[in-house]
Design a protein around this motif. Structure first.
Motif, PDB file in Angstrom:
ATOM      1  N   HIS A 449       6.060  -5.118  -5.067  1.00  0.00           N
ATOM      2  CA  HIS A 449       6.016  -6.598  -4.919  1.00  0.00           C
ATOM      3  C   HIS A 449       6.497  -7.086  -3.130  1.00  0.00           C
ATOM      4  CE1 HIS A 449       4.221  -6.835  -8.754  1.00  0.00           C
ATOM      5  NE2 HIS A 449       5.527  -5.708  -8.577  1.00  0.00           N
ATOM      6  N   SER A 450       5.480  -8.348  -3.516  1.00  0.00           N
ATOM      7  CA  SER A 450       5.733  -8.776  -1.926  1.00  0.00           C
ATOM      8  C   SER A 450       7.205  -9.268  -2.514  1.00  0.00           C
ATOM      9  CB  SER A 450       4.632  -9.645  -1.619  1.00  0.00           C
ATOM     10  OG  SER A 450       4.261 -10.984  -2.947  1.00  0.00           O
ATOM     11  N   GLU A 451       7.913  -9.799  -2.917  1.00  0.00           N
ATOM     12  CA  GLU A 451       8.649 -10.697  -3.338  1.00  0.00           C
ATOM     13  C   GLU A 451       9.451 -10.118  -4.795  1.00  0.00           C
ATOM     14  OE1 GLU A 451      10.470 -12.923  -1.750  1.00  0.00           O
ATOM     15  OE2 GLU A 451       8.203 -13.383  -0.264  1.00  0.00           O
ATOM     16  N   LEU A 459       1.759  -5.894  -2.297  1.00  0.00           N
ATOM     17  CA  LEU A 459       1.449  -5.519  -0.619  1.00  0.00           C
ATOM     18  C   LEU A 459       0.089  -6.064  -0.240  1.00  0.00           C
ATOM     19  CD1 LEU A 459       4.235  -3.529   0.204  1.00  0.00           C
ATOM     20  CD2 LEU A 459       4.044  -5.975  -0.220  1.00  0.00           C
ATOM     21  N   ALA A 470      -4.811  -8.946  -1.473  1.00  0.00           N
ATOM     22  CA  ALA A 470      -3.488  -8.110  -2.046  1.00  0.00           C
ATOM     23  C   ALA A 470      -4.344  -7.256  -2.672  1.00  0.00           C
ATOM     24  CB  ALA A 470      -3.193  -9.134  -2.824  1.00  0.00           C
ATOM     25  N   SER A 480      -0.692  -0.702  -2.230  1.00  0.00           N
ATOM     26  CA  SER A 480       1.068  -0.859  -2.487  1.00  0.00           C
ATOM     27  C   SER A 480       2.035  -0.141  -3.316  1.00  0.00           C
ATOM     28  CB  SER A 480       0.911  -2.386  -3.267  1.00  0.00           C
ATOM     29  OG  SER A 480       2.036  -3.445  -3.045  1.00  0.00           O
ATOM     30  N   GLN A 505       5.712  -4.478   6.185  1.00  0.00           N
ATOM     31  CA  GLN A 505       6.518  -5.777   6.087  1.00  0.00           C
ATOM     32  C   GLN A 505       7.088  -4.636   5.017  1.00  0.00           C
ATOM     33  OE1 GLN A 505       2.747  -6.744   3.423  1.00  0.00           O
ATOM     34  NE2 GLN A 505       1.847  -4.849   4.702  1.00  0.00           N
ATOM     35  N   GLY A 507       8.007  -4.390   0.533  1.00  0.00           N
ATOM     36  CA  GLY A 507       8.117  -3.810  -0.333  1.00  0.00           C
ATOM     37  C   GLY A 507       9.057  -3.815  -1.115  1.00  0.00           C
TER      38      GLY A 507
END
Length: 623
Positions: A449-451, A459, A470, A480, A505, A507
């Motif tokens: 997940h992005s957070e 992601l 996404a 992702s 990024q 993840g």
């Protein structure tokens, strides 16, 4: 995970199992399957240990949610029913991937045509008649499935009129050939000798005590022209190296590996088709190629291309030129599972090849087709994603004798992904049609997940989703998702959540203390050298232009559409030299291996591996 039963188990218990009279001591709900085996063995006069051993080699005693195996088998006893399992798709026919993956030759997009299931995969009807029930019950009721399997074994034993059960076990494999049937029976009897105990996918405690001195007949061995370990059944089904009209040829390239090029990877595939059809494809000079195919029901191995030669299987020419491709009869998404017989044969083959060619037994070098990178930005969306999220990498590496995870110290800056396969059940969609929910089942995949929140978006994989949307939970969307055995550098921790560096990024995945899905690891990581803000990432390790002789076209070194920024770290799979195998004609005299001075480092960049230039990065230890 399976564990051996101690050799000190009482002799009386082993003898009781041999006669089919032993029953579990505790009548609790978690031992119901053990009691079901005992009852079925008693009802049909089958030794309980034989029944347990056959079931273990088929399903490891799992029920698999009533879904079919890769060869249309259901339940703990793998009773086959192709009517219910349905028709398969065909190998390499979906998506836009060019299996050869070489810009110097026109892309290949062969079509194999419709694939029908083989008529021989239909044991459920006879089992239903013998057990006094129906096919639907045998597919959906574990207890009745075990009864059906026991009834079949008893009939095979009566038909053979044998004193021991070896022949009946061999026949249960469904193998038409003697060698494959014997290999299956050998694996069953090896399991009887060592014993095994495990918790099934639906929480059942089942055990098989060891029994020594079981007879195994002598066998003739494998043909001399196959590269296989002696402990599995192998046959030669050659892929044709043949000249075709229009200055074309197929379906692989002759080479001289490992003398000409080192073999660095073994690529695990699934066939997306049934055995008979897939072997016909391998023998079609206009189709593509791979080195081996492994059959689901009994683990029979067919070799098509010598390991010294380059097969067209992975969609990336650099990887093809440096790898061996192994196809497994099965499907990445259609709710299917892989049999223990196939896992064991595959692990023995991979172990043999890794020793012969010096290939490390880790997830940087034993990779899935889903881990092979696209060659350029344009090819990324079409790359294949088999063997899919239901391939049990953890169990596979246990069989290889190279267990994953658990070797680092707490707080390590590097982790190995290693969830509990049975309990880890991501909510994928699309197994039986776009948007439809897949049957919940064990998986090797962990979702990012992005957070640090389950409600946070997945992601963005700019290569798979060029518009910047996404990733999704579609079973074929690996944008992702991390896989068991892969290693990643830790980018942060927030409560029960861990972040890793992934495609440039952070993840995040849920990693609670009581149920870790990632274990501390030891290894090496790469990070940009001081003063370099962004490092280009590549899908192949091609030489610098000056390395090419005049007769060989220079291959572009094209970066992928990702960024590796200063401060980020990625797990290293080792430094490799730059190479390009120029092979575009039928005449091997025109083939050239180009080796450059440029060095690359293989990294675990996202779900797939990638390469960065060694001059751009530092390689640091991770503890």
């Amino acid at each position: 995970m399976s564990r051996p039963v101690p050799r000190t188990v009482a002799v009386a218990a082993a003898l009781a199992l041999l006669t089919g009279l032993a029953t579990p001591a505790h009548a609790d709900t978690t031992s119901q399957r053990q009691r079901d085996f005992a009852a079925a063995a008693d009802e049909f006069g089958v030794p309980q240990n034989v029944l347990l051993g056959v079931s273990y080699l088929e399903s490891r005693w799992d029920f698999n949610g009533g879904t079919p195996s890769t060869s249309a088998g259901y339940g703990p006893m793998h009773l086959t029913d192709v009517r219910a399992a349905g028709v398969a798709t065909s190998h390499h026919d979906e998506g836009t991937e060019d299996p050869r993956g070489d810009d110097a030759r026109p892309a290949l997009h062969p079509q194999a045509g419709p694939v029908a299931p083989p008529s021989g995969l239909q044991t459920v009807d006879e089992a239903a008649q013998l057990a006094g029930t129906d096919a639907a019950t045998l597919r959906t009721d574990a207890k009745q499935n075990i009864r059906g399997g026991a009834a079949l074994l008893a009939k095979y034993h009566r038909d053979l009129g044998a004193q021991d059960w070896y022949g009946a076990v061999a026949r249960y494999s469904g193998s038409a050939g003697t060698a494959a049937a014997q290999s299956f029976a050998d694996e069953v009897f090896d399991t009887l000798r060592t014993g095994v105990a495990r918790t099934t996918d639906d929480g059942q405690q089942v055990s098989l005590s060891p029994a020594a001195d079981l007879p195994v007949p002598a066998h003739a061995g494998n043909p001399a022209d196959v590269e296989c370990p002696r402990t599995v059944a192998c046959e030669s089904v050659p892929a044709p190296y043949q000249e075709l009209p229009g200055n074309d040829y197929g379906n692989h390239d002759l080479a001289d590996r490992p003398d000409s090029q080192k073999i660095d990877h073994i690529v695990i595939h699934d066939t997306e088709g049934y055995w008979d059809n897939v072997l016909k494809m391998a023998q079609d000079p206009t189709y593509v190629s791979w080195h081996y195919t492994i059959r689901s029901a009994d683990g029979l191995i067919a070799q098509h291309v010598p390991a010294k030669d380059v097969a067209w299987h992975a969609g990336n020419w650099y990887v093809n030129a440096k790898s061996i491709g192994i196809e497994h009869e099965g499907f990445a998404a259609k709710g299917t599972w892989y049999t223990e017989a196939m896992y064991r044969s595959s692990a023995k083959l991979v172990g043999y090849l890794s020793r012969k060619y010096g290939i490390p037994l880790d997830r940087a070098h034993i990779i899935g087709h889903d881990n092979v990178p696209g060659t350029t930005p344009a090819t990324i969306p079409g790359m294949h994603w088999d063997p899919g999220p239901y391939w049990d990498w953890s169990h596979y590496f246990d069989l290889l004798g190279a267990p994953l995870g658990g070797f680092g110290l707490p707080g390590s800056s590097l982790v190995t992904i290693d969830p509990d396969f049975a309990k880890n059940q991501p909510a994928f969609t699309g197994c039986d049609g776009p948007g439809t929910a897949c049957v919940p089942r064990g998986s090797e995949a962990v979702i990012l997940h992005s957070e640090p929140s389950e409600s946070a978006p997945l992601l963005v994989d700019i290569g798979l989703h060029p518009k910047g949307t996404a990733s999704t939970m579609a079973v074929d969307d690996v944008g992702s998702r991390v896989a068991t055995g892969q290693r990643y550098a830790v980018a942060g921790v927030s409560g029960d959540w861990t972040a890793i560096w992934y495609l440039g990024q952070k993840g995040w995945f849920h990693n609670p203390r009581a149920a870790r899905v990632a274990k501390p690891a030891i290894g090496w990581v790469v990070t940009p050298k001081p003063g370099i803000a962004s490092v280009p990432v590549f899908g192949r390790a091609y030489p610098e232009p000056a390395a090419y002789p005049a007769a060989v076209p220079v291959q572009a070194i094209t970066p992928l559409p990702y960024t590796l920024l200063a401060g980020q770290k990625y797990s290293s799979g080792g430094t490799v030299g730059s190479e390009y195998y120029y092979a575009t004609t039928f005449d091997v005299a025109d083939h050239v291996v180009v080796k450059g001075k440029l060095k690359y480092v293989q990294i675990q960049f996202g779900h797939r591996i990638a390469f960065v230039k060694a001059d751009d990065v530092r390689i640091l230890p991770a503890f």
